[in-house]
Scaffold this active site. Structure first.
Site, PDB file in Angstrom:
ATOM      1  N   LYS A  36      30.757  -0.738  22.738  1.00  0.00           N
ATOM      2  CA  LYS A  36      30.025   0.447  23.202  1.00  0.00           C
ATOM      3  C   LYS A  36      29.738   0.347  24.698  1.00  0.00           C
ATOM      4  CE  LYS A  36      25.870   3.091  21.896  1.00  0.00           C
ATOM      5  NZ  LYS A  36      24.741   3.139  20.917  1.00  0.00           N
ATOM      6  N   SER A  65      24.096   7.265  18.430  1.00  0.00           N
ATOM      7  CA  SER A  65      24.742   7.304  19.724  1.00  0.00           C
ATOM      8  C   SER A  65      26.031   6.502  19.780  1.00  0.00           C
ATOM      9  CB  SER A  65      23.776   6.776  20.794  1.00  0.00           C
ATOM     10  OG  SER A  65      23.435   5.423  20.540  1.00  0.00           O
ATOM     11  N   SER A 118      21.554   4.673  15.144  1.00  0.00           N
ATOM     12  CA  SER A 118      22.743   4.956  15.958  1.00  0.00           C
ATOM     13  C   SER A 118      23.989   4.169  15.601  1.00  0.00           C
ATOM     14  CB  SER A 118      22.423   4.742  17.444  1.00  0.00           C
ATOM     15  OG  SER A 118      21.564   5.752  17.912  1.00  0.00           O
TER      16      SER A 118
END
Length: 453
Positions: A88, A161, A185
């Site tokens: 990420k 996210s 997330s």
């Protein structure tokens, strides 16, 4: 897992870690083949997914050659040797830009790997790419970057996210990715994309080198297509072994959280799927018990009173430097956090201790707690982070960030062509017990499906 047998290059992308390892070691496949296929698949899928912030193409082509050579010379680094992984884009990867999904600052080249990335490299994993996310893992997809789309339906979101990490795993680009989870997330995108997402016990996976959203709620963890692969990655990320037995629901005690399971926010299909899943688990030997925890009704509203001021303190310098660089909704959230009083924050932290103890006490009765991962399948756009009298997509996920308990989403069925997820939560520090139960539930439901992309 999908039962399709590998017989062409296209199948390589959906091999699990153990399958890749077996083929590396019998010589029928090389890390070079896998990375070349991953890069080609990424290039083909990316216009539709918008899942990747940066491709580490030079290193990704160099490292497989070296790792393949090590196999030939007899050096074996373990199950992640030669396995491509995505990270990420809020986590530092040496010599790669970190963009945070934002325009507040230009992407900065990291001088060193975050500890969790270093552990992956030491285990022989190949860092293939960095993945898109909601801005600073908080607000919304920045309009200059756009949301990540779902491999099952590119007209819908992959979630936030950690949506980019979930999408590249679901699309068969990589078998493993790292995400972060402050209110769901990892688990929400896993549910939307039909894969497995684990938020480990708070502190089990190091978060140094991960840009914080809320220091007391942040977790980092794995996304994969199976519980078995999740275990392999967690062992690497945490530095601890998790030895699992063969999957069995015998003697597994499952507590169904009534506040989540009976919520009016569940769509009819999610509610029906949940009932059907519970019936299957019970028929295969699990003991099912309804659990009522009154504090759950306030968990997400109290979480917001923690995340908002912590995030605003973290962002104070960035906000002062370039407030116009944020997406409007992200900026509004940052600014709202400045208005939370110290008394509200401290009351939320007191509530948090009460909630944790109340839930921990229930593990004397059950082994894991069960909820729908999200009350609906993937929507067209990421829902707003608001307080409007409804829980929304955080219905089931936020409480485990408050308590720090491990929580996992696994596939449990489909709503037409869209995946649905089932969430299991364990006692604080009992990640191994949770994963053992998840392995059995995964085998019982057998609900993983490949996406259409």
């Amino acid at each position: 897992m999908d039962n399709t047998q590998p017989g062409s290059d296209e199948d390589i992308g959906f091999l699990g870690v153990q399958e890749l390892g077996a083929r590396y070691r019998d010589g029928s496949l090389s890390p070079v083949d896998v990375v070349e296929q991953a890069l080609a698949r990424l290039e083909d899928a990316e216009p539709h997914l918008n899942a990747v912030a940066h491709v580490m193409k030079t290193a990704a082509m160099r490292d497989p050659e070296q790792l393949a050579s090590e196999f030939r010379s007899g050096r074996d680094l373990g199950p992640l040797h030669g396995v491509p992984v995505a990270i990420k884009d809020i986590i530092e990867v040496r010599d790669a830009p970190t963009g945070f999904g934002s325009r507040v600052r230009k992407p900065a080249i990291a001088n060193a790997d975050a500890p969790l990335v270093r552990r992956l490299r030491e285990a022989g994993a190949i860092i293939l790419c960095k993945t898109n996310l909601l801005e600073y893992a908080y607000g919304i997809a920045h309009p200059d970057i756009g949301q990540t789309n779902n491999p099952h339906d590119t007209g819908r979101t992959s979630g936030g996210s950690s949506g980019g990490s979930a999408a590249v795993v679901a699309a068969g680009i990589v078998p493993l990715a790292v995400g972060t989870d402050t209110g769901g997330s990892i688990r929400i995108p896993a549910s939307y994309c039909g894969i497995v997402g684990l938020k480990p016990t708070y502190g089990l996976v190091p978060t140094e080198g991960v840009f914080p959203l809320s220091w007391s709620l942040d977790h980092a963890g794995p996304l994969s297509r199976s519980v078995a692969d999740t275990v392999i990655m967690l062992e690497c990320l945490s530095g601890k072994p998790f030895s699992l037995s063969p999957a069995s629901l015998a003697d597994v005690r499952i507590g169904v959280l009534a506040y989540h399971a009976d919520s009016r926010e569940l769509t009819p299909t999610v509610a029906q799927n949940l009932r059907h899943s519970i019936e299957i688990l019970k028929a295969l030997g699990a003991t099912i018990k309804a659990i009522d925890i009154p504090e759950l009704s306030a968990a997400n509203s109290q979480l917001r009173k923690i995340i908002r001021p912590e995030a605003s303190l973290i962002h104070a310098e960035l906000h002062a430097e370039n407030r116009e660089g944020y997406a409007p909704r992200t900026r509004a959230q940052v600014e709202a956090g400045f208005e939370v009083s110290a008394v509200e924050y401290l009351q939320a932290q007191q509530f948090r201790a009460t909630l944790r103890q109340s839930i921990e006490d229930r593990f004397a009765e059950v082994d894991v707690l069960l909820s729908p991962s999200v009350p609906f399948p993937a929507p067209i756009e990421d829902p707003e982070f608001t307080e409007d009298g409804e829980e929304g997509e955080m219905l089931s996920s936020g409480f485990a960030n408050m308590t720090g308990q491990p929580s996992i989403s696994i596939p449990c069925g489909m709503d037409g062509h869209l995946p649905l997820g089932l969430q299991l939560t364990g006692a604080f520090g009992a990640d191994g017990k949770l994963l053992q139960a998840a392995l059995a539930v995964e085998a019982a439901l057998n609900a993983y499906r490949r996406p259409s992309i």
